[in-house]
Scaffold this active site. Structure first.
Site, PDB file in Angstrom:
ATOM      1  CG  HIS A  17      -2.689  -3.672  -7.470  1.00 11.92           C
ATOM      2  ND1 HIS A  17      -2.549  -4.933  -8.000  1.00 11.92           N
ATOM      3  CD2 HIS A  17      -2.876  -2.829  -8.537  1.00 11.92           C
ATOM      4  CE1 HIS A  17      -2.644  -4.878  -9.319  1.00 11.92           C
ATOM      5  NE2 HIS A  17      -2.845  -3.598  -9.671  1.00 11.92           N
ATOM      6  CD  GLU A  18      -3.163   1.149  -8.277  1.00 12.67           C
ATOM      7  OE1 GLU A  18      -2.269   1.572  -9.040  1.00 12.67           O
ATOM      8  OE2 GLU A  18      -4.126   0.479  -8.686  1.00 12.67           O
TER       9      GLU A  18
END
Length: 238
Positions: A17-18
């Site tokens: 996600h990051e």
């Protein structure tokens, strides 16, 4: 060891996600000063290309910090760049889910085809997202059904057992869940940021509420996480 595998899987989903946010920022020209896997005190760091990459103490979390002085500099960036930055995290999770489900299909017995590697994983991903969306309204009236990271690891470990295919299925489910949750139009989630960015673009005077609304959103999210964690700890210690 199963619970360790689930915890590592959860960390991997967060990293994806990051990393989506980070790559999008680089792609659209938003400067990144720090990329952190984990929250809290920094345990290890190294600087690459002007970005400080960190491994922090609390493993289940992360963030991408833009090299901007404040909300005024952030809001001065073109709207499409900000939207692309916010969308990239959930999109990365959906792509990761597709990969997980494709791997499940690959190791499952039966006939395999090139079309199947595309159609079935996509159907599983969309089905998971639909189930998540249907479950969200129920949570507002049944808060006791919320699960924290403790609950996810505990129940995930029970579900996986010693099955690699179940671990992949869980990876797809968690990744889709994270994508859907982050797309909710609530600050400080990615969906909430997109809504706020669009509203500020339509009415510039709303910019003064950007930070207070985000701060209130963070407080509400932290309170919800603490409630779910305490609830799960009490449940599993009972």
């Amino acid at each position: 060891m199963t619970y360790v595998a689930v915890a590592l899987l959860l960390g991997l989903v967060i990293l994806v996600h990051e990393l989506g946010h980070f790559l999008a920022a680089k792609a659209v020209g938003l400067p990144v000063v720090r990329f952190s896997l984990g929250l809290g005190p920094v345990l290890w760091s190294r600087t690459w290309g002007g970005t400080r990459c960190c491994l922090s103490a609390v493993p289940f979390g992360g963030y991408v910090l833009l090299a901007l002085a404040g909300e005024k500099d952030y809001l001065a960036a073109p709207l499409w760049r900000r939207i692309a930055f916010s969308l990239a995290g959930p999109v990365a999770n959906l792509l990761f889910a597709l990969c997980c489900y494709a791997a499940v299909y690959a190791v499952s017995p039966g006939e395999h085809s090139l079309a199947g590697y595309c159609v079935k994983p996509l159907a599983w991903t969309l089905g998971t997202a639909q189930a998540m969306l249907a479950a969200i309204p129920r949570l507002f009236g049944h808060a006791q059904e919320l699960s924290s990271l403790v609950g996810i690891v505990a129940e995930g470990g029970r579900f996986v057992g010693a099955s690699a295919s179940r671990l992949l299925m869980l990876g797809g489910y968690i990744s889709v869940s994270l994508a859907v949750f982050n797309l909710l139009p609530l600050p400080p989630l990615d969906g909430g940021k997109i809504v706020c960015d669009i509203l500020v673009r339509c009415r510039a005077g709303l910019a003064r509420y950007y930070v207070p609304v985000s701060a209130c959103g963070w407080l509400a999210l932290i309170a919800l996480m603490l409630y779910a964690t305490i609830q799960d700890v009490c449940r599993y210690l009972a």
